[in-house]
Design an enzyme around this catalytic site. Sequence first.
Site, PDB file in Angstrom:
ATOM      1  N   GLY A  31     -19.145   9.877  -4.405  1.00 60.26           N
ATOM      2  CA  GLY A  31     -19.945  10.888  -5.089  1.00 60.26           C
ATOM      3  C   GLY A  31     -20.695  11.777  -4.116  1.00 60.26           C
ATOM      4  O   GLY A  31     -20.328  11.871  -2.944  1.00 60.26           O
ATOM      5  N   GLY A  36     -15.623  19.745   0.758  1.00 60.05           N
ATOM      6  CA  GLY A  36     -14.587  18.941   1.411  1.00 60.05           C
ATOM      7  C   GLY A  36     -13.885  18.043   0.394  1.00 60.05           C
ATOM      8  O   GLY A  36     -12.653  17.971   0.363  1.00 60.05           O
ATOM      9  N   HIS A  37     -14.679  17.370  -0.455  1.00 54.98           N
ATOM     10  CA  HIS A  37     -14.074  16.528  -1.505  1.00 54.98           C
ATOM     11  C   HIS A  37     -13.245  17.394  -2.456  1.00 54.98           C
ATOM     12  O   HIS A  37     -12.151  17.019  -2.867  1.00 54.98           O
ATOM     13  CB  HIS A  37     -15.155  15.841  -2.358  1.00 54.98           C
ATOM     14  CG  HIS A  37     -15.975  14.829  -1.635  1.00 54.98           C
ATOM     15  ND1 HIS A  37     -17.318  14.998  -1.383  1.00 54.98           N
ATOM     16  CD2 HIS A  37     -15.652  13.616  -1.139  1.00 54.98           C
ATOM     17  CE1 HIS A  37     -17.787  13.937  -0.757  1.00 54.98           C
ATOM     18  NE2 HIS A  37     -16.800  13.083  -0.595  1.00 54.98           N
ATOM     19  N   LYS A 149     -12.450  13.628   8.670  1.00 54.10           N
ATOM     20  CA  LYS A 149     -13.770  13.438   9.299  1.00 54.10           C
ATOM     21  C   LYS A 149     -13.987  11.951   9.582  1.00 54.10           C
ATOM     22  O   LYS A 149     -14.449  11.570  10.646  1.00 54.10           O
ATOM     23  CB  LYS A 149     -14.903  13.967   8.422  1.00 54.10           C
ATOM     24  CG  LYS A 149     -16.249  13.837   9.134  1.00 54.10           C
ATOM     25  CD  LYS A 149     -17.353  14.506   8.388  1.00 54.10           C
ATOM     26  CE  LYS A 149     -17.847  13.701   7.230  1.00 54.10           C
ATOM     27  NZ  LYS A 149     -18.500  12.425   7.620  1.00 54.10           N
ATOM     28  N   ASP A 150     -13.605  11.123   8.603  1.00 51.04           N
ATOM     29  CA  ASP A 150     -13.679   9.667   8.794  1.00 51.04           C
ATOM     30  C   ASP A 150     -12.355   9.213   9.405  1.00 51.04           C
ATOM     31  O   ASP A 150     -11.555   8.539   8.760  1.00 51.04           O
ATOM     32  CB  ASP A 150     -13.946   8.981   7.452  1.00 51.04           C
ATOM     33  CG  ASP A 150     -15.305   9.365   6.903  1.00 51.04           C
ATOM     34  OD1 ASP A 150     -16.304   9.023   7.530  1.00 51.04           O
ATOM     35  OD2 ASP A 150     -15.354  10.047   5.864  1.00 51.04           O
ATOM     36  N   SER A 185     -20.509  16.739   4.801  1.00 48.06           N
ATOM     37  CA  SER A 185     -20.754  15.320   4.550  1.00 48.06           C
ATOM     38  C   SER A 185     -21.808  15.202   3.462  1.00 48.06           C
ATOM     39  O   SER A 185     -22.720  16.042   3.384  1.00 48.06           O
ATOM     40  CB  SER A 185     -21.278  14.665   5.835  1.00 48.06           C
ATOM     41  OG  SER A 185     -21.898  13.444   5.540  1.00 48.06           O
ATOM     42  N   ARG A 187     -24.057  13.231   3.462  1.00 49.45           N
ATOM     43  CA  ARG A 187     -25.340  12.940   4.120  1.00 49.45           C
ATOM     44  C   ARG A 187     -26.073  14.217   4.557  1.00 49.45           C
ATOM     45  O   ARG A 187     -27.276  14.173   4.816  1.00 49.45           O
ATOM     46  CB  ARG A 187     -25.119  12.041   5.336  1.00 49.45           C
ATOM     47  CG  ARG A 187     -24.703  10.625   4.959  1.00 49.45           C
ATOM     48  CD  ARG A 187     -24.655   9.723   6.184  1.00 49.45           C
ATOM     49  NE  ARG A 187     -24.550   8.337   5.815  1.00 49.45           N
ATOM     50  CZ  ARG A 187     -23.420   7.693   5.555  1.00 49.45           C
ATOM     51  NH1 ARG A 187     -22.273   8.334   5.637  1.00 49.45           N
ATOM     52  NH2 ARG A 187     -23.423   6.418   5.236  1.00 49.45           N
TER      53      ARG A 187
HETATM   54  O1  PAF Z   1     -14.961   7.763   2.502  1.00 41.80           O
HETATM   55  C1  PAF Z   1     -15.589   7.327   1.529  1.00 41.80           C
HETATM   56  O2  PAF Z   1     -16.228   8.062   0.769  1.00 41.80           O
HETATM   57  C2  PAF Z   1     -15.574   5.821   1.266  1.00 41.80           C
HETATM   58  O3  PAF Z   1     -15.550   5.098   2.438  1.00 41.80           O
HETATM   59  C3  PAF Z   1     -14.444   5.389   0.318  1.00 41.80           C
HETATM   60  C4  PAF Z   1     -13.076   5.644   0.940  1.00 41.80           C
HETATM   61  C5  PAF Z   1     -14.550   6.127  -0.999  1.00 41.80           C
HETATM   62  C6  PAF Z   1     -14.546   3.890   0.039  1.00 41.80           C
HETATM   63  O4  PAF Z   1     -15.759   3.557  -0.562  1.00 41.80           O
END
Ligand code: PAF
Length: 280
Positions: A31, A36-37, A149-150, A185, A187
């Site tokens: 959430g 980006g999402h 990014k991750d 992000s 954050r």
């Molecule tokens: O990247 C994220 O937002 C989280 O690590 C994920 C992949 C949804 C798992 O909780």
Amino acid sequence: MEIFNTIITTQSYLAPFKKNNKTIGFVPTMGALHQGHLALVKQAKAENDIVVVSIFVNPIQFNNKEDLLKYPRTFETDASLLEAEGCDVIFYPDESQMYPEPDQSVYDFGLLDKVMEGKFRPGHFNGVAIVVKKLFDIVLPDKAYFGEKDYQQLQIIKALVEHKNIPVTIIPCPIYREDDGLAMSSRNMRLTAEERKVAPFIYQTLLQAKDKSNQLNPNELTHWVIQQIEENSMLTLEYFEIVDAATLLPVINFNDCQSSIGCIAVFLGDVRLIDNILLE
Ligand code: PAF
């Protein structure tokens, strides 16, 4: 757009799509959605018959209680953004749905989960692997979308899918950046106005590092980046490492691997930011 809070309602809704060979695109999230999402959702929408987004702040991937408590929760806004993007289903479970009892699974990803984030956030990737495996089992997606990014998380999820033979294609998606270069992000919304002004310095430093990667060796370049970050009094460096983009092993000579990536984690106030850049 449908919103489901339980596993059973989600599965019952998705079953006929599966049965009729419709493809399911899946975007797992915690959430506090940003552009980006939404870019992941857009791509999923273009490549599949139906798009499912999960929103679940997964407690077992937080090794820091404060971070979990402060993690932004903005469901109403998230839902309207997803509806506007054409998302078909939101899976929004609570903790009792996902963990009716504690999940004790232990994953071993070899070196992949021991370096960088793994070193500083013990248990983090095990928590990610547990929840992603559960989500895949519930949604049964054909394709699942993850941001670069991750980067380390992405490598671990690819390994999870391979080790467990999960029939899903992992689609890596490029980092989405603000106009000033800051990697998007959830954050970022916790940064103060002053911190937000400083934040783009992280990516600017990575860009300069990329430029310098044909003059300096990985060790010299690492020291250069560390020095730049340490000279900025608002930033506290957790790590900067140059690693092989496929194995995440440290790179001694740029010529020794096909492509290398510089990964960084920095505290700005009490907000932990990560970013990375492909150095080639
Ligand atoms: O990247 C994220 O937002 C989280 O690590 C994920 C992949 C949804 C798992 O909780």
